[in-house]
Design an enzyme around this catalytic site. Structure first.
Site, PDB file in Angstrom:
ATOM      1  N   THR A  29       0.593  -1.266   0.080  1.00  0.00           N
ATOM      2  CA  THR A  29       0.045  -0.024   0.039  1.00  0.00           C
ATOM      3  C   THR A  29       0.879   1.157  -0.202  1.00  0.00           C
ATOM      4  OG1 THR A  29      -1.371  -1.327   1.527  1.00  0.00           O
ATOM      5  CG2 THR A  29      -2.038   1.226   1.351  1.00  0.00           C
ATOM      6  N   GLU A  82       9.111  27.370   0.651  1.00  0.00           N
ATOM      7  CA  GLU A  82      10.368  27.790   1.331  1.00  0.00           C
ATOM      8  C   GLU A  82      11.472  26.468   1.249  1.00  0.00           C
ATOM      9  OE1 GLU A  82      11.694  30.826   4.407  1.00  0.00           O
ATOM     10  OE2 GLU A  82       9.577  31.207   4.062  1.00  0.00           O
ATOM     11  N   THR A  86      11.542  -6.034   6.635  1.00  0.00           N
ATOM     12  CA  THR A  86      10.106  -6.694   6.826  1.00  0.00           C
ATOM     13  C   THR A  86       9.669  -7.562   5.664  1.00  0.00           C
ATOM     14  OG1 THR A  86       9.242  -4.487   6.045  1.00  0.00           O
ATOM     15  CG2 THR A  86       9.593  -4.908   8.683  1.00  0.00           C
TER      16      THR A  86
END
Length: 449
Positions: free
Chosen positions: A145, A254, A179
């Site tokens: 996802t 910025e 993982t």
């Protein structure tokens, strides 16, 4: 107003989101039910924190955020957790089946079922803004996802909100711990797809954060909660200037103006100091000079790479708390004399400084000590290319044998996308190499951009 909408995608994004909103609420004195006892003016939109929270007629403050995951369990924890009353139920969007660590599922098959709903919710949030400044997208590179759906979302956000800035906070796969086996695939596919849609991406590498927790906070076995709380401090420092009034305030646009010399080279390295446990902080001064120096220690970086081997292109120091410009200038002057910090020759040593008088807040019962002042440094350095090189190498090892590729092809991807993404990454590494090269060698390099 310069509002920002935060979008938290996938398990990593959502859990970091939890840590961030918990911290924002503490910083602004907003209770878990959204009430703000200190804020007497109901509906007054003049306070800086309204960039991140919208206010209802009843005086409830609601985060301008969307949580998205393709499977429900992680967001269900938000729905039942301490802050369940803070969020509008429509801001928590879940699918039925997850992306199974597969970029193609997140981007094509499962992602496309939910994308319109997500954009619809984002549109509702955007309509409540008077002057939307941009989006902050939190996700991991490794998950299905986090990689697939985020890249789809970024493409669609570019279409719907062309000129709005999109900043990413991405969890980069750790060099040693993993993982998922397919992390390199997902990371490279998502980086390739998102490269042209993202204006600035702050990468965080779990392993670097583990090490900081172990070394600086003496946590023997850091949990994700420990990691996320540390990450949320960094995110909070970066966004503090949007949420509080300060002496030298820094705006979202910025950052880009000062940190991104070329559109593709938009991966600043974040460093935060002081990360220190309460037992140690009690015995230390932590002056402006000390915390500024700590920022240039590779040990305090959020991504494992060594800026001493690279060159700096730009550097942004965001201070918060009890800091005066005089001390900052002195600290920077000292650093410039050290000469361990090499800038590219086409960029004279520019340090952009932001100062915010709101001292850092810590989560009660957390690991970090309450300190008077802290600094977050964002630097664009060519050393971050080491991180890409590591990832590309892992990708190559697997892709040479076409390992696991059938899972992606089975979800409607083509093998060509892999090689295309990999070529783009090679080009990115080359871009970093050229930016760091001395400009005296030839003046015809400017044509690429």
């Amino acid at each position: 107003m310069r509002e920002c909408i935060s979008i938290h995608v996938g398990q990593a994004g959502v859990q970091i989101g939890n840590a961030c909103w918990e911290l924002y609420c503490l910083e602004h004195g907003i209770q878990p039910d959204g009430q703000m006892p200190s804020d007497k003016t109901i509906g007054g939109g003049d306070d800086s924190f309204n960039t991140f929270f919208s206010e209802t007629g009843a005086g409830k403050h609601v985060p301008r955020a969307v949580f998205v995951d393709l499977e429900p369990t992680v967001i269900d924890e938000v729905r039942t957790g301490t802050y369940r009353q803070l969020f509008h139920p429509e801001q928590l969007i879940t699918g039925k089946e997850d992306a199974a660590n597969n970029y193609a599922r997140g981007h094509y098959t499962i992602g496309k079922e939910i994308i319109d709903l997500v954009l619809d919710r984002i549109r509702k949030l955007a309509d409540q803004c008077t002057g939307l400044q941009g989006f902050l997208v939190f996700h991991s590179f490794g998950g299905g996802t986090g990689s697939g759906f985020t890249s789809l979302l970024m493409e669609r956000l570019s279409v719907d909100y062309g000129k709005k800035s999109k900043l990413e906070f991405s969890i980069y796969p750790a060099p040693q711990v993993s993982t998922a086996v397919v992390e390199p695939y997902n990371s490279i596919l998502t980086t390739h797809t998102t490269l042209e849609h993202s204006d600035c991406a702050f990468m965080v590498d779990n392993e670097a954060i583990y090490d900081i927790c172990r070394r600086n906070l003496d946590i023997e076995r850091p949990t994700y909660t420990n990691l996320n709380r540390l990450i949320s401090q960094i995110v909070s420092s970066i966004t503090a200037s949007l949420r509080f009034d300060g002496a030298l305030n820094v705006d979202l646009t910025e950052f880009q103006t000062n940190l991104v010399p070329y559109p593709r080279i938009h991966f600043p390295l974040a460093t935060y100091a002081p990360v220190i446990s309460a037992e140690k902080a009690y015995h230390e001064q932590l002056t402006v000079a000390e915390i500024t120096n700590a920022c240039f220690e590779p040990a305090n970086q959020m991504v494992k790479c060594d800026p001493r081997h690279g060159k700096y292109m730009a550097c942004c120091l965001l201070y918060r708390g009890d800091v005066v410009p005089k001390d900052v200038n002195a600290a920077i002057a000292t650093i410039k004399t050290k000469r361990t910090i090499q800038f590219v020759d086409w960029c004279p040593t520019g340090f952009k400084v932001g100062i915010n008088y709101q001292p850092p807040t810590v989560v009660p019962g957390g690991d970090l000590a309450k300190v008077q002042r802290a600094v977050c440094m964002l630097s664009n350095t060519t050393a971050i290319a080491e991180a890409w090189a590591r990832l590309d190498h892992k990708f190559d090892l697997m892709y040479a044998k076409r390992a696991f590729v059938h899972w992606y092809v089975g979800e409607g991807m083509e093998e060509g996308e892999f090689s295309e993404a990999r070529e783009d990454m090679a080009a990115l590494e080359k871009d970093y190499e050229e930016v760091g090269a001395d400009s005296a060698e030839g003046d015809d390099e400017g044509e690429e951009y």
